[in-house]
Scaffold this motif. Structure first.
Motif, PDB file in Angstrom:
ATOM      1  N   UNK A  41       0.828  -1.204   0.000  1.00 21.56           N
ATOM      2  CA  UNK A  41       0.000   0.000   0.000  1.00 21.56           C
ATOM      3  C   UNK A  41       0.863   1.255   0.000  1.00 21.56           C
ATOM      4  N   UNK A  42       1.941   1.227   0.776  1.00 20.44           N
ATOM      5  CA  UNK A  42       2.855   2.376   0.813  1.00 20.44           C
ATOM      6  C   UNK A  42       3.460   2.632  -0.564  1.00 20.44           C
ATOM      7  N   UNK A  43       3.887   1.569  -1.230  1.00 20.39           N
ATOM      8  CA  UNK A  43       4.463   1.703  -2.572  1.00 20.39           C
ATOM      9  C   UNK A  43       3.408   2.229  -3.551  1.00 20.39           C
ATOM     10  N   UNK A  44       2.161   1.733  -3.421  1.00 21.30           N
ATOM     11  CA  UNK A  44       1.092   2.184  -4.313  1.00 21.30           C
ATOM     12  C   UNK A  44       0.828   3.678  -4.148  1.00 21.30           C
ATOM     13  N   UNK A  45       0.816   4.154  -2.904  1.00 24.66           N
ATOM     14  CA  UNK A  45       0.590   5.582  -2.658  1.00 24.66           C
ATOM     15  C   UNK A  45       1.743   6.412  -3.212  1.00 24.66           C
ATOM     16  N   UNK A  46       2.970   5.937  -3.007  1.00 25.80           N
ATOM     17  CA  UNK A  46       4.122   6.670  -3.532  1.00 25.80           C
ATOM     18  C   UNK A  46       4.097   6.716  -5.057  1.00 25.80           C
ATOM     19  N   UNK A  47       3.648   5.635  -5.694  1.00 23.28           N
ATOM     20  CA  UNK A  47       3.504   5.648  -7.156  1.00 23.28           C
ATOM     21  C   UNK A  47       2.441   6.656  -7.574  1.00 23.28           C
ATOM     22  N   UNK A  48       1.380   6.753  -6.779  1.00 21.65           N
ATOM     23  CA  UNK A  48       0.297   7.674  -7.095  1.00 21.65           C
ATOM     24  C   UNK A  48       0.768   9.117  -7.113  1.00 21.65           C
ATOM     25  N   UNK A  49       1.681   9.478  -6.217  1.00 25.46           N
ATOM     26  CA  UNK A  49       2.128  10.867  -6.131  1.00 25.46           C
ATOM     27  C   UNK A  49       3.461  11.088  -6.854  1.00 25.46           C
ATOM     28  N   UNK A  50       3.899  10.082  -7.616  1.00 22.34           N
ATOM     29  CA  UNK A  50       5.143  10.238  -8.376  1.00 22.34           C
ATOM     30  C   UNK A  50       5.107  11.444  -9.325  1.00 22.34           C
ATOM     31  N   UNK A  51       3.965  11.726 -10.008  1.00 24.71           N
ATOM     32  CA  UNK A  51       3.944  12.921 -10.867  1.00 24.71           C
ATOM     33  C   UNK A  51       4.306  14.204 -10.114  1.00 24.71           C
ATOM     34  N   UNK A  52       3.925  14.298  -8.837  1.00 25.97           N
ATOM     35  CA  UNK A  52       4.299  15.478  -8.053  1.00 25.97           C
ATOM     36  C   UNK A  52       5.809  15.520  -7.835  1.00 25.97           C
ATOM     37  N   UNK A  53       6.398  14.357  -7.604  1.00 22.68           N
ATOM     38  CA  UNK A  53       7.846  14.300  -7.418  1.00 22.68           C
ATOM     39  C   UNK A  53       8.566  14.678  -8.702  1.00 22.68           C
ATOM     40  N   UNK A  54       8.058  14.194  -9.832  1.00 23.08           N
ATOM     41  CA  UNK A  54       8.659  14.537 -11.131  1.00 23.08           C
ATOM     42  C   UNK A  54       8.594  16.042 -11.354  1.00 23.08           C
ATOM     43  N   UNK A  55       7.447  16.646 -11.016  1.00 24.14           N
ATOM     44  CA  UNK A  55       7.315  18.095 -11.163  1.00 24.14           C
ATOM     45  C   UNK A  55       8.308  18.820 -10.270  1.00 24.14           C
ATOM     46  N   UNK A  56       8.544  18.289  -9.080  1.00 17.60           N
ATOM     47  CA  UNK A  56       9.499  18.903  -8.162  1.00 17.60           C
ATOM     48  C   UNK A  56      10.913  18.846  -8.740  1.00 17.60           C
ATOM     49  N   UNK A  57      11.278  17.701  -9.309  1.00 20.26           N
ATOM     50  CA  UNK A  57      12.614  17.551  -9.895  1.00 20.26           C
ATOM     51  C   UNK A  57      12.780  18.503 -11.077  1.00 20.26           C
ATOM     52  N   UNK A  58      11.741  18.629 -11.904  1.00 21.05           N
ATOM     53  CA  UNK A  58      11.828  19.554 -13.035  1.00 21.05           C
ATOM     54  C   UNK A  58      11.998  20.988 -12.560  1.00 21.05           C
ATOM     55  N   UNK A  59      11.285  21.339 -11.481  1.00 22.03           N
ATOM     56  CA  UNK A  59      11.445  22.679 -10.929  1.00 22.03           C
ATOM     57  C   UNK A  59      12.857  22.915 -10.439  1.00 22.03           C
ATOM     58  N   UNK A  60      13.454  21.900  -9.815  1.00 23.72           N
ATOM     59  CA  UNK A  60      14.833  22.025  -9.335  1.00 23.72           C
ATOM     60  C   UNK A  60      15.789  22.217 -10.506  1.00 23.72           C
ATOM     61  N   UNK A  61      15.554  21.483 -11.584  1.00 23.75           N
ATOM     62  CA  UNK A  61      16.440  21.595 -12.755  1.00 23.75           C
ATOM     63  C   UNK A  61      16.356  22.975 -13.386  1.00 23.75           C
ATOM     64  N   UNK A  62      15.136  23.488 -13.478  1.00 20.88           N
ATOM     65  CA  UNK A  62      14.981  24.813 -14.073  1.00 20.88           C
ATOM     66  C   UNK A  62      15.658  25.882 -13.216  1.00 20.88           C
ATOM     67  N   UNK A  63      15.514  25.784 -11.903  1.00 19.90           N
ATOM     68  CA  UNK A  63      16.152  26.771 -11.032  1.00 19.90           C
ATOM     69  C   UNK A  63      17.672  26.647 -11.106  1.00 19.90           C
ATOM     70  N   UNK A  64      18.169  25.415 -11.209  1.00 17.41           N
ATOM     71  CA  UNK A  64      19.617  25.238 -11.325  1.00 17.41           C
ATOM     72  C   UNK A  64      20.129  25.822 -12.629  1.00 17.41           C
ATOM     73  N   UNK A  65      19.347  25.662 -13.702  1.00 13.46           N
ATOM     74  CA  UNK A  65      19.758  26.204 -15.001  1.00 13.46           C
ATOM     75  C   UNK A  65      19.780  27.728 -14.985  1.00 13.46           C
ATOM     76  N   UNK A  66      18.886  28.321 -14.186  1.00 12.20           N
ATOM     77  CA  UNK A  66      18.808  29.780 -14.119  1.00 12.20           C
ATOM     78  C   UNK A  66      19.830  30.389 -13.164  1.00 12.20           C
ATOM     79  N   UNK A  67      20.447  29.584 -12.341  1.00 15.64           N
ATOM     80  CA  UNK A  67      21.317  30.108 -11.288  1.00 15.64           C
ATOM     81  C   UNK A  67      22.416  31.054 -11.795  1.00 15.64           C
TER      82      UNK A  67
END
Length: 263
Positions: A41-67
């Motif tokens: 169940x824990x793994x299923x929930x984490x898979x469910x919110x993976x798109x949010x994690x992906x969005x977070x990583x993309x945000x980090x990459x964009x901020x790093x590129x702008x630094x």
């Protein structure tokens, strides 16, 4: 604590899901069915919110590129805060980035983790039914370490400690990489939008730089007071976080980020 109708309703749905999973694996797992269901169940929930994690990583990459460009703007507008703010807003808009892109996904994940924590620490007799290695899932460290309880809790706590050390080490490396960027500081990777710390002079940056790597160890005191089911959840979700970091941030470690809007 956390006892109000909306949360309890969601926790009830989650409890029903765990019960269903336990019933499904019971023919093969026997008395450990509920423990396995908690992990699934824990793994299923984490898979469910993976798109949010992906969005977070993309945000980090964009901020790093702008630094580097942000560092240049800080040099040019160091004595003009209003002008700097206007230029930063324009830069983020032009790059298709947002200074909050890496923060909002993390905030949106918080309700999921609150429900999971409540589910595995509420004392629900259905969720705490069953056992793991002969130890009831409702067993606390304070209930004693006789029999298999001592070795089992020892293994799980050592696992949490190892995962916390890896997360802390990863955080230190991220902060060090941020410091290597033009105009970066020790908190460039963790101080906020686009390396929001203005060089080493950012108020509290040094203190925050010391505290941040200690945060992953916060799972350990929690594990000391929750039942075995909660400890199992903590180990599973922390291990999943480590796996996500390895997979989602691997590309960033191999190649530098770009400002491609489709990245």
């Amino acid at each position: 604590m956390f006892a109000f109708a909306p949360l309890d309703a969601v926790v009830g749905v989650a409890s029903t899901a765990v019960d269903a999973l336990a019933a499904g694996v019971a023919p093969l797992a026997g008395g450990t069915a509920t423990a396995i269901a908690i992990v699934l169940f824990t793994v299923a929930v984490r898979l469910l919110i993976t798109p949010l994690t992906v969005a977070q990583v993309r945000g980090e990459r964009r901020r790093a590129a702008l630094a580097p460009r942000i560092a240049e703007l800080r040099r040019r507008y160091g004595s003009d805060p209003a002008g700097l703010q206007r230029e930063l807003v324009d830069l983020y808009r032009t790059a298709g980035a947002s200074p909050l892109a890496g923060c909002l996904p993390a905030l949106l994940q918080a309700p999921f983790f609150l429900v999971m924590y409540r589910l595995f620490t509420s004392g629900d007799p259905d969720v705490l039914a069953g056992e793991l290695a002969g130890v009831p899932l409702g067993h606390h460290l304070t209930d004693g370490l006789a029999g298999a309880a001592g070795p089992l809790f020892g293994v799980l706590l050592l696992g949490l400690l190892a995962l916390a050390w890896l997360a802390s080490r990863r955080m230190r490396r991220t902060m060090a990489a941020g410091a290597a960027l033009p105009g970066g500081s020790a908190m460039a990777g963790a101080a906020g939008p686009g390396g929001a710390a203005a060089g080493d002079a950012a108020p509290g940056a040094e203190l925050l730089g010391r505290i941040m790597p200690l945060l992953p160890y916060g799972t350990l005191p929690v594990a000391l007071v929750v039942p075995l089911a909660g400890v199992l959840y903590l180990v599973t979700t922390t291990a999943w976080t480590a796996l996500e970091h390895t997979v989602l941030r691997r590309e960033r470690a191999i190649s530098p980020p770009t400002l491609d809007r489709n990245s």
